[in-house]
Design an enzyme around this catalytic site. Structure first.
Site, PDB file in Angstrom:
ATOM      1  N   ARG A  45       0.867  -1.166   0.000  1.00 31.65           N
ATOM      2  CA  ARG A  45       0.000   0.000   0.000  1.00 31.65           C
ATOM      3  C   ARG A  45       0.912   1.227   0.000  1.00 31.65           C
ATOM      4  NH1 ARG A  45       2.437   1.859   3.555  1.00 31.65           N
ATOM      5  NH2 ARG A  45       0.920   3.522   3.628  1.00 31.65           N
ATOM      6  N   ALA A  47       0.766   5.206  -2.092  1.00 32.21           N
ATOM      7  CA  ALA A  47       0.556   5.565  -3.500  1.00 32.21           C
ATOM      8  C   ALA A  47       1.738   5.238  -4.426  1.00 32.21           C
ATOM      9  CB  ALA A  47       0.176   7.046  -3.579  1.00 32.21           C
ATOM     10  N   ARG A  79      -7.453  -0.328  -6.771  1.00 31.62           N
ATOM     11  CA  ARG A  79      -7.742   0.725  -5.783  1.00 31.62           C
ATOM     12  C   ARG A  79      -7.906   2.050  -6.552  1.00 31.62           C
ATOM     13  NH1 ARG A  79      -4.275   1.017  -0.495  1.00 31.62           N
ATOM     14  NH2 ARG A  79      -6.200   1.944   0.247  1.00 31.62           N
ATOM     15  N   GLN A 177      -1.703   1.982   9.922  1.00 33.77           N
ATOM     16  CA  GLN A 177      -0.428   2.167   9.199  1.00 33.77           C
ATOM     17  C   GLN A 177       0.590   2.913  10.052  1.00 33.77           C
ATOM     18  OE1 GLN A 177      -3.428   2.722   7.870  1.00 33.77           O
ATOM     19  NE2 GLN A 177      -3.472   2.419   5.667  1.00 33.77           N
ATOM     20  N   ASP A 218      -2.216  10.878  -1.794  1.00 38.32           N
ATOM     21  CA  ASP A 218      -2.598   9.859  -2.782  1.00 38.32           C
ATOM     22  C   ASP A 218      -2.993  10.477  -4.104  1.00 38.32           C
ATOM     23  OD1 ASP A 218      -3.093   8.570  -0.003  1.00 38.32           O
ATOM     24  OD2 ASP A 218      -2.852   6.952  -1.458  1.00 38.32           O
ATOM     25  N   LYS A 229      -4.767   9.708   3.494  1.00 35.48           N
ATOM     26  CA  LYS A 229      -5.403   8.779   4.444  1.00 35.48           C
ATOM     27  C   LYS A 229      -6.451   9.466   5.317  1.00 35.48           C
ATOM     28  CE  LYS A 229      -5.078   5.325   4.605  1.00 35.48           C
ATOM     29  NZ  LYS A 229      -6.089   4.490   3.911  1.00 35.48           N
TER      30      LYS A 229
HETATM   31  O1  MRU Z   1      -4.491   3.063   2.226  1.00 31.24           O
HETATM   32  P1  MRU Z   1      -3.014   3.304   2.091  1.00 31.24           P
HETATM   33  O2  MRU Z   1      -2.206   2.745   3.201  1.00 31.24           O
HETATM   34  O3  MRU Z   1      -2.514   2.891   0.721  1.00 31.24           O
HETATM   35  O4  MRU Z   1      -2.885   4.872   2.174  1.00 31.24           O
HETATM   36  C1  MRU Z   1      -1.617   5.446   2.129  1.00 31.24           C
HETATM   37  C2  MRU Z   1      -1.606   6.899   2.337  1.00 31.24           C
HETATM   38  O5  MRU Z   1      -2.620   7.534   2.508  1.00 31.24           O
HETATM   39  C3  MRU Z   1      -0.267   7.564   2.243  1.00 31.24           C
HETATM   40  O6  MRU Z   1      -0.208   8.669   3.074  1.00 31.24           O
HETATM   41  C4  MRU Z   1      -0.041   8.013   0.801  1.00 31.24           C
HETATM   42  O7  MRU Z   1      -0.251   6.962  -0.090  1.00 31.24           O
HETATM   43  C5  MRU Z   1       1.315   8.559   0.591  1.00 31.24           C
HETATM   44  S1  MRU Z   1       2.526   7.279   0.590  1.00 31.24           S
HETATM   45  C6  MRU Z   1       4.025   7.949   0.233  1.00 31.24           C
END
Ligand code: MRU
Length: 328
Positions: A45, A47, A79, A177, A218, A229
């Site tokens: 997971r 982005a 996703r 996370q 993202d 997030k």
């Molecule tokens: O649902 P996730 O864990 O994929 O969400 C991740 C996030 O929201 C991160 O903050 C974002 O992808 C930036 S990662 C460098």
């Protein structure tokens, strides 16, 4: 730092992020379907990492004899929010269906992402005031990228420069996370780390204990609205109320200038089980209704600056992001 993924020529090794911090176990992905499922189930997971892994998913599909269209169509449905996925698939589409050429393109996407992270760390670390506590949300670290991290990259570099006292890590319900991944990464890096639950952030911010907030993204719309997030928006409101700088670190592959505002960003809704259960343990009545948006949108007006590998954008973002994309 353990890499989130490693390309082995005929397969992709992927650390199963669902098991961290209890187990550091690599999965072997050999097919398009393996990769698609690993993104859907959040074994990987973040982005930029999703984009890189999807690119290798296309390579595996071509090596399996599947068509480029089939690969792109399957991976596009994994996703919806992180635009890095669609950005990487677009690059793979342009590279065409020759497996060797596709492999070169996927490796390049990974390499460019890593370099972008280092650059963001260098640029963004200069924004952090001397000797402060910095708060972050979710995981925007090495695990969420091809290595080093976006928001985590900025904080770790600022810490190396002696600017950071402690990093405060939001737990980040429901998938945790922050608690599981970000605190694990910062401890490995030796950065003094304080884990808090999401609802404690306001307390520390209101007492002047947080000098800066740095998060990842993202998808960033053309006007500077930021999808990240769930819980990021709440933090941005607290930051604004208390005059704390709120920084977003994201590579240009996260910019979606085709969207005029955050209202157009698709927000993923995930399963109720991820809210009702923590590590397989039920924490609420099964029959209760649940909503689970995985992301929220922070309005550009709450964002102090956006750190990219090509430079730092300040408001008004419509102009500054456009200039960054045009390389001006
Ligand atoms: O649902 P996730 O864990 O994929 O969400 C991740 C996030 O929201 C991160 O903050 C974002 O992808 C930036 S990662 C460098």
């Amino acid at each position: 730092m353990l890499p989130a993924f490693e390309w082995k020529g005929d397969r992709l090794l992927l650390i199963d992020q669902r098991l961290i911090p209890w187990e550091e176990k690599y999965l072997e992905l050999k097919t398009l379907e393996d990769v698609a499922v690993s993104i859907e189930k959040m074994m990987v997971r973040g982005a930029p990492a999703i984009g890189c892994v999807a690119a290798y998913g296309v390579v595996l599909a071509l090596k399996e004899g599947k068509s480029l269209d089939e690969a792109i169509s399957r991976l596009s449905r994994t996703r919806p929010t992180a635009v890095n996925l669609f950005w990487a698939l677009e690059r793979m589409k342009r590279a065409g269906d020759d497996p060797e050429r596709a492999e070169r393109e996927a490796r390049l996407i990974e390499k460019e992402d890593y370099e972008a992270n280092l650059r963001m760390g260098e640029l963004g670390s200069e924004l952090i005031p001397q000797g402060v506590n910095v708060l972050t949300h979710c995981n925007a670290g090495a695990l969420a990228t091809s290595g080093y991290g976006t928001a985590v990259g900025v904080i770790r570099r600022a810490w190396e420069k002696g600017r950071v006292k402690n990093v405060f890590v939001d737990e980040t319900r429901p998938y945790l996370q922050g608690a599981r991944l970000t605190s694990w990464e910062f401890l490995k890096l030796g950065v003094p780390t304080i884990l808090i639950t999401d609802n404690m952030a306001g307390h520390f911010i209101s007492r002047g204990e947080i000098g800066a907030i740095v998060v990842g993204a993202d998808r960033i719309a053309g006007n500077g609205d930021v999808a990240n997030k769930i819980g990021t928006y709440t933090l941005s409101v607290l930051a604004k109320e208390h005059g704390v700088p709120f920084y977003v670190a994201a590579p240009t592959s996260t910019l979606d200038l085709s969207l005029s505002s955050g209202d157009e960003i698709p927000i993923e809704e995930r399963s109720k089980e991820e809210v009702l259960y923590i590590n397989g343990r039920n924490i609420a009545p099964e029959e209760v209704d649940v909503r689970h948006p995985a992301f929220d949108v922070t309005p550009a007006s709450n964002v102090t600056a956006i750190i990219t590998e090509r430079g730092i954008a300040y408001p008004p973002y419509k102009e500054s992001l456009k200039k960054i994309m045009e390389g001006k």
